[in-house]
Design a protein around this motif. Structure first.
Motif, PDB file in Angstrom:
ATOM      1  N   ALA A 101       0.824  -1.213   0.000  1.00  0.00           N
ATOM      2  CA  ALA A 101       0.000   0.000   0.000  1.00  0.00           C
ATOM      3  C   ALA A 101       0.856   1.261   0.000  1.00  0.00           C
ATOM      4  N   ALA A 102       1.993   1.229   0.694  1.00  0.00           N
ATOM      5  CA  ALA A 102       2.866   2.406   0.743  1.00  0.00           C
ATOM      6  C   ALA A 102       3.413   2.745  -0.644  1.00  0.00           C
ATOM      7  N   ALA A 103       3.717   1.747  -1.443  1.00  0.00           N
ATOM      8  CA  ALA A 103       4.218   1.984  -2.802  1.00  0.00           C
ATOM      9  C   ALA A 103       3.119   2.578  -3.683  1.00  0.00           C
ATOM     10  N   GLN A 104       1.927   2.027  -3.578  1.00  0.00           N
ATOM     11  CA  GLN A 104       0.810   2.560  -4.361  1.00  0.00           C
ATOM     12  C   GLN A 104       0.527   4.011  -3.972  1.00  0.00           C
ATOM     13  N   SER A 105       0.560   4.295  -2.686  1.00  0.00           N
ATOM     14  CA  SER A 105       0.305   5.640  -2.192  1.00  0.00           C
ATOM     15  C   SER A 105       1.394   6.610  -2.644  1.00  0.00           C
ATOM     16  N   PHE A 106       2.645   6.174  -2.603  1.00  0.00           N
ATOM     17  CA  PHE A 106       3.765   7.018  -3.033  1.00  0.00           C
ATOM     18  C   PHE A 106       3.603   7.437  -4.482  1.00  0.00           C
ATOM     19  N   VAL A 107       3.276   6.495  -5.344  1.00  0.00           N
ATOM     20  CA  VAL A 107       3.113   6.804  -6.765  1.00  0.00           C
ATOM     21  C   VAL A 107       1.948   7.773  -6.959  1.00  0.00           C
ATOM     22  N   LYS A 158       0.606   9.943  -4.868  1.00  0.00           N
ATOM     23  CA  LYS A 158       0.837  11.281  -4.307  1.00  0.00           C
ATOM     24  C   LYS A 158       1.981  12.022  -4.992  1.00  0.00           C
ATOM     25  N   THR A 159       3.036  11.304  -5.343  1.00  0.00           N
ATOM     26  CA  THR A 159       4.226  11.943  -5.891  1.00  0.00           C
ATOM     27  C   THR A 159       4.119  12.182  -7.391  1.00  0.00           C
ATOM     28  N   TYR A 160       3.424  11.318  -8.088  1.00  0.00           N
ATOM     29  CA  TYR A 160       3.288  11.421  -9.540  1.00  0.00           C
ATOM     30  C   TYR A 160       1.816  11.382  -9.939  1.00  0.00           C
ATOM     31  N   PRO A 161       1.040  12.383  -9.520  1.00  0.00           N
ATOM     32  CA  PRO A 161      -0.394  12.378  -9.872  1.00  0.00           C
ATOM     33  C   PRO A 161      -0.564  12.435 -11.391  1.00  0.00           C
ATOM     34  N   GLY A 162      -1.518  11.714 -11.855  1.00  0.00           N
ATOM     35  CA  GLY A 162      -1.771  11.674 -13.289  1.00  0.00           C
ATOM     36  C   GLY A 162      -0.987  10.603 -14.013  1.00  0.00           C
ATOM     37  N   CYS A 163       0.016  10.028 -13.366  1.00  0.00           N
ATOM     38  CA  CYS A 163       0.789   8.939 -13.973  1.00  0.00           C
ATOM     39  C   CYS A 163       0.160   7.609 -13.570  1.00  0.00           C
ATOM     40  N   SER A 164       0.338   6.640 -14.434  1.00  0.00           N
ATOM     41  CA  SER A 164      -0.208   5.322 -14.103  1.00  0.00           C
ATOM     42  C   SER A 164       0.898   4.275 -14.163  1.00  0.00           C
ATOM     43  N   ILE A 165       0.704   3.239 -13.374  1.00  0.00           N
ATOM     44  CA  ILE A 165       1.653   2.122 -13.352  1.00  0.00           C
ATOM     45  C   ILE A 165       1.318   1.202 -14.523  1.00  0.00           C
ATOM     46  N   VAL A 166       2.307   1.000 -15.391  1.00  0.00           N
ATOM     47  CA  VAL A 166       2.121   0.143 -16.563  1.00  0.00           C
ATOM     48  C   VAL A 166       2.482  -1.300 -16.222  1.00  0.00           C
ATOM     49  N   VAL A 167       3.583  -1.472 -15.491  1.00  0.00           N
ATOM     50  CA  VAL A 167       4.045  -2.807 -15.107  1.00  0.00           C
ATOM     51  C   VAL A 167       4.505  -2.766 -13.660  1.00  0.00           C
ATOM     52  N   ALA A 168       4.117  -3.770 -12.893  1.00  0.00           N
ATOM     53  CA  ALA A 168       4.596  -3.941 -11.523  1.00  0.00           C
ATOM     54  C   ALA A 168       5.265  -5.311 -11.442  1.00  0.00           C
ATOM     55  N   LYS A 169       6.435  -5.340 -10.789  1.00  0.00           N
ATOM     56  CA  LYS A 169       7.166  -6.596 -10.660  1.00  0.00           C
ATOM     57  C   LYS A 169       7.582  -6.809  -9.217  1.00  0.00           C
ATOM     58  N   LYS A 170       7.594  -8.069  -8.823  1.00  0.00           N
ATOM     59  CA  LYS A 170       8.077  -8.463  -7.505  1.00  0.00           C
ATOM     60  C   LYS A 170       9.373  -9.232  -7.725  1.00  0.00           C
ATOM     61  N   TYR A 186      10.239  -4.422  -5.036  1.00  0.00           N
ATOM     62  CA  TYR A 186       9.206  -4.212  -6.044  1.00  0.00           C
ATOM     63  C   TYR A 186       9.696  -3.158  -7.032  1.00  0.00           C
ATOM     64  N   LYS A 187       9.369  -3.348  -8.293  1.00  0.00           N
ATOM     65  CA  LYS A 187       9.704  -2.365  -9.323  1.00  0.00           C
ATOM     66  C   LYS A 187       8.426  -2.006 -10.060  1.00  0.00           C
ATOM     67  N   VAL A 188       8.263  -0.728 -10.318  1.00  0.00           N
ATOM     68  CA  VAL A 188       7.118  -0.297 -11.116  1.00  0.00           C
ATOM     69  C   VAL A 188       7.625   0.549 -12.279  1.00  0.00           C
ATOM     70  N   HIS A 189       6.968   0.397 -13.396  1.00  0.00           N
ATOM     71  CA  HIS A 189       7.239   1.198 -14.580  1.00  0.00           C
ATOM     72  C   HIS A 189       6.009   2.068 -14.818  1.00  0.00           C
ATOM     73  N   GLY A 225       7.430  -1.208   0.791  1.00  0.00           N
ATOM     74  CA  GLY A 225       6.837  -0.252  -0.136  1.00  0.00           C
ATOM     75  C   GLY A 225       7.457   1.129  -0.060  1.00  0.00           C
ATOM     76  N   LEU A 226       8.610   1.236   0.578  1.00  0.00           N
ATOM     77  CA  LEU A 226       9.293   2.524   0.658  1.00  0.00           C
ATOM     78  C   LEU A 226      10.224   2.674  -0.553  1.00  0.00           C
ATOM     79  N   PRO A 227      10.235   3.854  -1.177  1.00  0.00           N
ATOM     80  CA  PRO A 227      11.043   4.029  -2.385  1.00  0.00           C
ATOM     81  C   PRO A 227      12.538   3.920  -2.083  1.00  0.00           C
ATOM     82  N   MET A 228      13.250   3.246  -2.977  1.00  0.00           N
ATOM     83  CA  MET A 228      14.694   3.060  -2.841  1.00  0.00           C
ATOM     84  C   MET A 228      15.448   3.768  -3.959  1.00  0.00           C
ATOM     85  N   ASP A 229      14.880   3.714  -5.165  1.00  0.00           N
ATOM     86  CA  ASP A 229      15.586   4.253  -6.327  1.00  0.00           C
ATOM     87  C   ASP A 229      14.564   4.681  -7.368  1.00  0.00           C
ATOM     88  N   VAL A 230      14.835   5.822  -7.993  1.00  0.00           N
ATOM     89  CA  VAL A 230      13.984   6.325  -9.065  1.00  0.00           C
ATOM     90  C   VAL A 230      14.851   6.511 -10.294  1.00  0.00           C
TER      91      VAL A 230
END
Length: 88
Positions: free
Chosen positions: A35-41, A43-55, A64-67, A80-85
């Motif tokens: 949930a923290a990863a979903q919330s981060f995306v 709040k931080t990138y409104p209007g953007c959508s996750i195309v691919v999520a990987k575990k 977890y990686k999201v594109h 779910g805390l961000p490590m690298d962008v």
């Protein structure tokens, strides 16, 4: 001497096989992201959508990686805390 070299090479080969076989990265539904990863995306990138999520599961860690649809890739830790962008 030759027997020692063969033993060292055999041990090295076994180590390589073990290390490479333990890496497991697979696509997952966005809903399976922490949930923290979903919330981060959201709040931080409104209007953007996750195309691919990987575990990505390795020995004792899960990442977890999201594109995003912008080409950006974000890596999260197991909580779910961000490590690298990575911005392309």
């Amino acid at each position: 001497m030759m027997k020692q070299i063969k033993n060292i090479l055999m041990i090295a080969l076994v180590c390589v096989v073990l290390v490479t076989s333990c890496d497991d990265e697979k696509a997952i539904p966005v809903e399976q992201l922490p949930a923290a990863a979903q919330s981060f995306v959201a709040k931080t990138y409104p209007g953007c959508s996750i195309v691919v999520a990987k575990k990505d599961t390795e020995w004792f860690t899960t990442k977890y990686k999201v594109h995003l649809n912008t080409g950006m890739e974000i890596e999260f830790d197991s909580d779910g805390l961000p490590m690298d962008v990575d911005i392309d």
